[in-house]
Design a protein around this motif. Structure first.
Motif, short mmCIF file in Angstrom:
data_model
loop_
_atom_site.label_atom_id
_atom_site.label_comp_id
_atom_site.label_asym_id
_atom_site.label_seq_id
_atom_site.Cartn_x
_atom_site.Cartn_y
_atom_site.Cartn_z
N VAL A 231 -7.82 7.17 2.59
CA VAL A 231 -7.04 6.90 1.37
C VAL A 231 -7.30 5.47 0.87
O VAL A 231 -7.36 4.52 1.66
CB VAL A 231 -5.54 7.10 1.63
CG1 VAL A 231 -4.71 6.63 0.44
CG2 VAL A 231 -5.27 8.57 1.92
N ILE A 232 -7.44 5.32 -0.44
CA ILE A 232 -7.71 4.01 -1.06
C ILE A 232 -6.63 3.70 -2.09
O ILE A 232 -6.64 4.29 -3.19
CB ILE A 232 -9.10 3.99 -1.72
CG1 ILE A 232 -10.17 4.25 -0.68
CG2 ILE A 232 -9.33 2.67 -2.44
CD1 ILE A 232 -11.55 4.42 -1.25
N PRO A 233 -5.70 2.81 -1.79
CA PRO A 233 -4.72 2.38 -2.79
C PRO A 233 -5.42 1.53 -3.85
O PRO A 233 -6.12 0.57 -3.52
CB PRO A 233 -3.72 1.54 -1.98
CG PRO A 233 -3.99 1.88 -0.53
CD PRO A 233 -5.44 2.20 -0.47
N VAL A 234 -5.26 1.88 -5.10
CA VAL A 234 -5.94 1.17 -6.19
C VAL A 234 -4.94 0.27 -6.90
O VAL A 234 -4.05 0.74 -7.60
CB VAL A 234 -6.57 2.15 -7.19
CG1 VAL A 234 -7.27 1.39 -8.31
CG2 VAL A 234 -7.56 3.07 -6.49
N ASP A 235 -5.08 -1.04 -6.69
CA ASP A 235 -4.26 -2.00 -7.40
C ASP A 235 -5.17 -2.86 -8.27
O ASP A 235 -6.34 -2.55 -8.48
CB ASP A 235 -3.43 -2.85 -6.43
CG ASP A 235 -4.30 -3.76 -5.57
OD1 ASP A 235 -5.54 -3.67 -5.66
OD2 ASP A 235 -3.75 -4.56 -4.82
N THR A 236 -4.64 -3.96 -8.79
CA THR A 236 -5.43 -4.81 -9.69
C THR A 236 -6.72 -5.29 -9.05
O THR A 236 -7.79 -5.26 -9.67
CB THR A 236 -4.58 -6.02 -10.14
OG1 THR A 236 -3.45 -5.53 -10.87
CG2 THR A 236 -5.38 -6.94 -11.03
N HIS A 237 -6.64 -5.75 -7.80
CA HIS A 237 -7.83 -6.29 -7.14
C HIS A 237 -8.89 -5.21 -6.93
O HIS A 237 -10.08 -5.44 -7.14
CB HIS A 237 -7.45 -6.95 -5.81
CG HIS A 237 -6.86 -8.30 -5.94
ND1 HIS A 237 -7.61 -9.44 -6.12
CD2 HIS A 237 -5.58 -8.72 -5.94
CE1 HIS A 237 -6.82 -10.49 -6.22
NE2 HIS A 237 -5.58 -10.08 -6.11
N VAL A 238 -8.45 -4.04 -6.48
CA VAL A 238 -9.40 -2.95 -6.25
C VAL A 238 -10.01 -2.51 -7.58
O VAL A 238 -11.22 -2.23 -7.67
CB VAL A 238 -8.71 -1.78 -5.55
CG1 VAL A 238 -9.66 -0.61 -5.39
CG2 VAL A 238 -8.18 -2.22 -4.18
N HIS A 239 -9.21 -2.46 -8.63
CA HIS A 239 -9.71 -2.12 -9.96
C HIS A 239 -10.77 -3.13 -10.41
O HIS A 239 -11.82 -2.77 -10.97
CB HIS A 239 -8.55 -2.07 -10.95
CG HIS A 239 -8.96 -1.78 -12.36
ND1 HIS A 239 -8.58 -2.55 -13.43
CD2 HIS A 239 -9.76 -0.81 -12.88
CE1 HIS A 239 -9.10 -2.07 -14.54
NE2 HIS A 239 -9.82 -1.01 -14.24
N GLN A 240 -10.52 -4.41 -10.18
CA GLN A 240 -11.48 -5.45 -10.56
C GLN A 240 -12.77 -5.33 -9.76
O GLN A 240 -13.86 -5.54 -10.30
CB GLN A 240 -10.84 -6.83 -10.36
CG GLN A 240 -9.72 -7.13 -11.36
CD GLN A 240 -8.99 -8.42 -11.06
OE1 GLN A 240 -9.12 -8.99 -9.97
NE2 GLN A 240 -8.20 -8.88 -12.01
#
Length: 383
Positions: A272-281
């Motif tokens: 599982v990969i939680p997608v937050d601002t940093h991951v989006h960037q």
């Protein structure tokens, strides 16, 4: 080197576990770190302590060994009881640090498959995912910003101070276990959490704990030191990722990103990969994604899974750590670097599943330094 007095030694090279690396990357915040006098470069330079429900676990590390011991309230027990406790602590360590998984092999596989990982993750070898206790995630799931944000880090130790100390030793007297669900469900908790800076989320925490206690039992439902809600959280490990996520999404204040953090960091859902601002960037900078839409969360997760495989959540944590400004000058080749304070999966082959993106999926993350400063301003809770 000689095993420190009172400790047990577990052969374990730094390449498989570096406490100085793992305990600094924002997965858990309840470890306390104490500097030691190291006569030789190979001697442990720090001791790491964490209070569980019935014991304080103390760790030290040399280049090729992990030293561990546990401290209990009752210091004098029969040898067979002491041996059983030591075995329990060892089993907990293996689960918590995921010691059955070959970290070196995973890094080599990720680097071979992904040039981006080979470059960005090179300086962060030894960062790995942990498997947290079940009580802190009970608090975490009521937080839209979960464990990596300011408000989860700040009160984590303070939240424990009304619980009985797990150790009679003078230097360990200030250690307290995490409050059980029945305590978090009490009406006065909302006021206490608001005083700690939780704001409107204080209601989420208390009401979620109350809901879980109502559904699964409180103090009277305790089995082997775990209350009903904690046993329920543990049972989610055996569910499919999709089913476990659906259960978490039923809880107040829990959206997709928060649920995914719990799946990765507590429920052994290592893909599982939680997608937050940093991951989006990271996805935009290195993997060609553009913009943000309700479908992008799933697209990013699917892309990373296809690149990294069943341990995609672990690989994402490495790139996440490498991307944070707080770690821009961090060198993992010096395991004596002092982390501040530190809680995720065991492998299996799973098919990816998709869920719609909720509006809280992409969130801003405070820097580690800012979170630590705020944490130090919190002195008491549940008094």
């Amino acid at each position: 080197m000689t095993v420190p007095h009172g400790f047990h030694a577990l052969p374990l090279p730094l390449a498989q576990l570096s406490l100085a690396a793992v305990l600094k990357c924002g997965q858990s915040f309840r470890w306390s770190i104490y500097p030691l006098h190291a006569a030789l470069p190979s001697d442990p330079s720090h001791e790491y302590r964490l209070c569980l429900q019935d014991r304080v676990v103390c760790l030290r590390q040399s280049p090729d060994k992990l030293f561990y011991r546990s401290v209990f309230q009752d210091l004098t027990v029969p040898p067979e009881v002491e041996a059983a406790r030591d075995h329990q602590t060892l089993l907990w360590l293996k689960d918590y640090f995921q010691l059955d998984i070959d970290l070196v092999r995973l890094y080599d596989e990720w680097s071979e498959k992904d040039p981006v990982f080979a470059g960005s993750g090179k300086g962060f070898r030894m960062v790995k995912s942990l498997c947290t206790q079940y009580s802190p995630p009970l608090l975490s799931i009521a937080q839209p910003t979960l464990v990596i944000t300011t408000r989860m880090l700040t009160p984590s130790e303070s939240d424990c101070s009304d619980s009985a100390s797990a150790s009679p030793e003078p230097e360990l007297e200030s250690f307290h276990p995490f409050p059980p669900p029945s305590r978090l469900s009490a009406p006065d908790v909302t006021t206490t959490l608001r005083s700690l800076g939780f704001g409107y989320r204080a209601d989420f925490i208390q009401k979620t704990a109350k809901m879980l206690v109502g559904a699964h039992g409180g103090a009277g439902s305790s089995v082997e030191g775990k209350e009903g809600p904690e046993m329920w959280l543990h049972s989610l490990r055996s569910m499919s990722t999709t089913d476990a996520r659906e259960e978490l999404l039923k809880l107040m204040g829990v959206g997709r990103k928060v649920a995914d953090c719990i799946l990765l960091m507590s429920l052994n859902k290592s893909e599982v990969i939680p997608v937050d601002t940093h991951v989006h960037q990271i996805a935009m900078k290195h993997y060609g994604f553009r913009g943000m839409s309700p479908k992008l969360y799933d697209a990013i997760s699917e892309k990373f899974y296809n690149v990294w495989g069943d341990y995609a959540g672990w690989a994402h944590s490495v790139l996440f750590t490498a991307d944070l400004k707080a770690f821009s000058d961090y060198g993992l080749l010096t395991p004596t670097s002092s982390p501040t304070y530190f809680s995720a999966p065991i492998h299996s082959s799973r098919k990816r599943d998709t869920v719609r993106l909720d509006h809280n999926a992409v969130e801003e993350v405070s820097s580690l330094a800012e979170r630590v400063k705020k944490r130090r301003r919190i002195s008491q809770t549940f008094s």
